[in-house]
Design a protein around this motif. Structure first.
Motif, short mmCIF file in Angstrom:
data_model
loop_
_atom_site.label_atom_id
_atom_site.label_comp_id
_atom_site.label_asym_id
_atom_site.label_seq_id
_atom_site.Cartn_x
_atom_site.Cartn_y
_atom_site.Cartn_z
N PRO A 34 -9.34 -11.91 21.73
CA PRO A 34 -8.10 -11.82 22.52
C PRO A 34 -7.87 -13.09 23.34
O PRO A 34 -8.81 -13.66 23.90
CB PRO A 34 -8.36 -10.62 23.44
CG PRO A 34 -9.51 -9.89 22.82
CD PRO A 34 -10.33 -10.92 22.12
N VAL A 35 -6.62 -13.51 23.39
CA VAL A 35 -6.24 -14.70 24.17
C VAL A 35 -5.05 -14.31 25.04
O VAL A 35 -3.93 -14.13 24.54
CB VAL A 35 -5.87 -15.88 23.25
CG1 VAL A 35 -5.39 -17.07 24.08
CG2 VAL A 35 -7.05 -16.28 22.37
N ALA A 36 -5.30 -14.13 26.32
CA ALA A 36 -4.23 -13.81 27.27
C ALA A 36 -3.61 -15.11 27.77
O ALA A 36 -4.30 -16.13 27.92
CB ALA A 36 -4.77 -13.00 28.43
N PHE A 37 -2.32 -15.07 28.05
CA PHE A 37 -1.64 -16.28 28.54
C PHE A 37 -0.54 -15.89 29.52
O PHE A 37 -0.06 -14.75 29.53
CB PHE A 37 -1.04 -17.09 27.38
CG PHE A 37 -0.14 -16.28 26.49
CD1 PHE A 37 1.19 -16.05 26.83
CD2 PHE A 37 -0.61 -15.75 25.29
CE1 PHE A 37 2.02 -15.30 26.00
CE2 PHE A 37 0.22 -15.01 24.46
CZ PHE A 37 1.54 -14.78 24.82
N ALA A 38 -0.16 -16.85 30.34
CA ALA A 38 0.94 -16.67 31.29
C ALA A 38 1.53 -18.03 31.59
O ALA A 38 0.82 -19.04 31.66
CB ALA A 38 0.43 -16.01 32.58
N GLY A 39 2.86 -18.07 31.73
CA GLY A 39 3.50 -19.35 31.99
C GLY A 39 4.91 -19.17 32.50
O GLY A 39 5.47 -18.06 32.46
N PRO A 40 5.52 -20.25 32.96
CA PRO A 40 6.88 -20.19 33.50
C PRO A 40 7.93 -20.19 32.41
O PRO A 40 7.63 -20.36 31.23
CB PRO A 40 6.96 -21.47 34.33
CG PRO A 40 6.08 -22.44 33.58
CD PRO A 40 4.95 -21.60 33.03
N GLY A 41 9.20 -20.05 32.83
CA GLY A 41 10.32 -20.23 31.92
C GLY A 41 10.75 -18.99 31.19
O GLY A 41 11.43 -19.08 30.17
N ALA A 42 10.38 -17.79 31.68
CA ALA A 42 10.75 -16.56 30.99
C ALA A 42 12.25 -16.29 31.14
O ALA A 42 12.89 -16.73 32.09
CB ALA A 42 9.95 -15.38 31.54
N GLY A 43 12.79 -15.56 30.18
CA GLY A 43 14.20 -15.20 30.26
C GLY A 43 14.79 -14.93 28.89
O GLY A 43 14.08 -14.87 27.88
N VAL A 44 16.11 -14.79 28.88
CA VAL A 44 16.85 -14.48 27.65
C VAL A 44 18.00 -15.48 27.53
O VAL A 44 18.62 -15.85 28.53
CB VAL A 44 17.41 -13.04 27.68
CG1 VAL A 44 18.20 -12.74 26.41
CG2 VAL A 44 16.28 -12.04 27.86
#
Length: 468
Positions: free
Chosen positions: A11-21
């Motif tokens: 498993p490789v969890a990740f998180a980062g900016p720039g979310a949206g639609v």
């Protein structure tokens, strides 16, 4: 290849900016159109050696950091009011595939296995409504990681974006030092910008340029297909390589004070004219669109088709180089547009013309690293007839196999191979005889060498002939 392998999923969890639609970008619409027309995945995939001492934990951490850094890699498709849209997630989890091969396997066979895995993933369809756009695997042999396989969906990258990501992972072949450009556009912002009035006007101008070229084209560039084929199949792909043509193209570029891309375009156009009698040649040219502000380092598919016309009859190859240069500049200037808008104009022109028509010749110079090498030091490395002659025996042409379908009648790609003109080609043998196809490809070398040794070399293109 191996009787047994063991595969684990880390498993490789990740998180980062720039979310949206956001709406799909024009480049994404163009790729989706290509996928529909060809049935191909258009994935980007390949195997890369892993340096000694690298662990699974390190690769997983690099994978997580890559996903965090680039919002495009966290993009999946969603449904908006008008159809598919982009959805970038702030967090998520993917997997790193760890494949153990038998200890007694030969290292060369392990390398082949890694290549084959990359090729299999190249051909595997993504479901980007559910899958992440990047897949990564490592091959472990005798307890040591030896190869990494990276696969990316074409909806989030083009060739330049892929090179940038490989550099991020240290897989570019040499260290790449870059200064981050604060103007670099992210994929969601790009989709939103392309809905603004200023960029709609950019699309308007580009589509008007296309319309000028589409208005009077024949139904198909090389005529209607006839019954026939090669060994029972119409569509075949192959490879042509010519170190002699590489030297010749560099010599022409030095003399005409242009770059090797323009020379290759001209030489290919003349070779097409000699083999088919088609002149002027109207063709689609894949354009990177990276010269626009904020696009140089964007992780997004920015390449789109440009359109150009080059007359190759009753002149010299050097003059065709000049014409190709001017045509390519215009093609690049007007290669950024909304594909849906172009489709509407194409349909209208079909009605006005009284018959459906399309450009069925596409040319793609997708060199990245070797293009710069080919263009450097053109005046410091004089090419002689003897140097060309020594490399002539290295030319080869092979047909690799049939394809089920191709929307073009001929698709020529200049590949990123050092010190040779290396062409990946696909032909519709319902429109070309085998003799014509071979004459066209070997004509690339013939035209280049003639022009390298004689600035007044004629094109010898006879419009309307079947070549000679």
């Amino acid at each position: 290849m191996f009787a047994q392998t063991v595969q684990a999923h880390v498993p490789v969890a990740f998180a980062g900016p720039g979310a949206g639609v956001a709406p799909l970008t024009w480049g994404q619409k163009a790729i989706m159109q290509d996928m529909r027309e060809t049935g191909w995945t258009h994935n980007v995939s390949g195997a890369h050696p892993v340096p000694p001492g690298v662990t699974v934990e390190q690769v997983a951490a690099e994978f997580a950091a890559l996903m965090a850094r680039h919002p495009a890699l966290r993009m999946r498709l969603g449904e908006g009011d008008g159809g598919p849209c982009q959805v970038v997630s702030a967090t998520g989890e993917t997997v790193l595939d760890v494949v153990d091969v038998p200890d007694d396997a030969d290292p060369a066979d392990v390398a082949t296995f890694a290549y084959d895995l990359g090729h299999a993933r190249l051909l595997s369809h993504y479901d980007l409504y559910h899958d992440w756009s990047v897949k990564m695997a490592v091959i472990r042999h005798r307890g040591v990681l030896v190869h990494r396989v990276l696969t990316i969906d074409h909806l989030v990258v083009d060739g330049t974006a892929t090179s940038l990501l490989l550099a991020d992972l240290g897989l570019a072949g040499r260290p790449v030092r870059r200064v981050a450009d604060p103007r670099t556009v992210q994929i969601l912002d790009l989709g939103r910008r392309e809905e603004t009035p200023s960029l709609r006007r950019v699309s308007d101008r580009a589509v008007r340029h296309w319309a000028e070229h589409l208005r009077d084209i024949p139904p198909l560039t090389f005529g209607e297909p006839a019954a026939g084929g090669r060994r029972g199949h119409r569509y075949w792909h192959g490879r042509f390589s010519s170190p002699a043509a590489y030297l010749a193209v560099r010599a022409i570029a030095a003399r005409t004070r242009t770059d090797t891309s323009r020379v290759l375009l001209a030489v290919i156009a003349v070779a097409i004219g000699r083999a088919t009698g088609v002149s002027p040649l109207t063709a689609k040219l894949i354009v990177g669109n990276r010269f626009r502000p904020g696009f140089a380092e964007a992780i997004a598919p920015l390449s789109q088709n440009g359109v150009l016309r080059v007359d190759t009859a009753d002149t010299t190859v050097d003059e065709v180089v000049a014409r190709a240069r001017r045509a390519a500049v215009s093609a690049g200037k007007y290669a950024y547009y909304d594909p849906a808008q172009l489709a509407e104009v194409s349909d209208r022109l079909d009605t006005e013309r009284g018959y459906p028509a399309r450009i069925s010749c596409r040319i793609n110079d997708r060199r990245v690293t070797t293009r710069q090498a080919a263009d450097v030091g053109l005046h410091d490395d004089p090419v002689t007839a003897e140097r060309i002659r020594r490399r002539a025996d290295e030319t080869f042409l092979v047909w690799d196999g049939p394809l089920d379908h191709l929307p073009e009648q001929v698709f020529i790609t200049v590949e990123d191979q050092p010190e040779t003109v290396y062409l990946q080609v696909i032909f519709d043998f319902g429109c070309f005889t085998e003799e014509q196809a071979e004459r066209l490809l070997r004509g690339v070398e013939e035209v280049a060498v003639e022009a390298a040794l004689d600035p007044a070399a004629p094109t010898r293109v006879v419009p309307g002939s079947a070549g000679g």
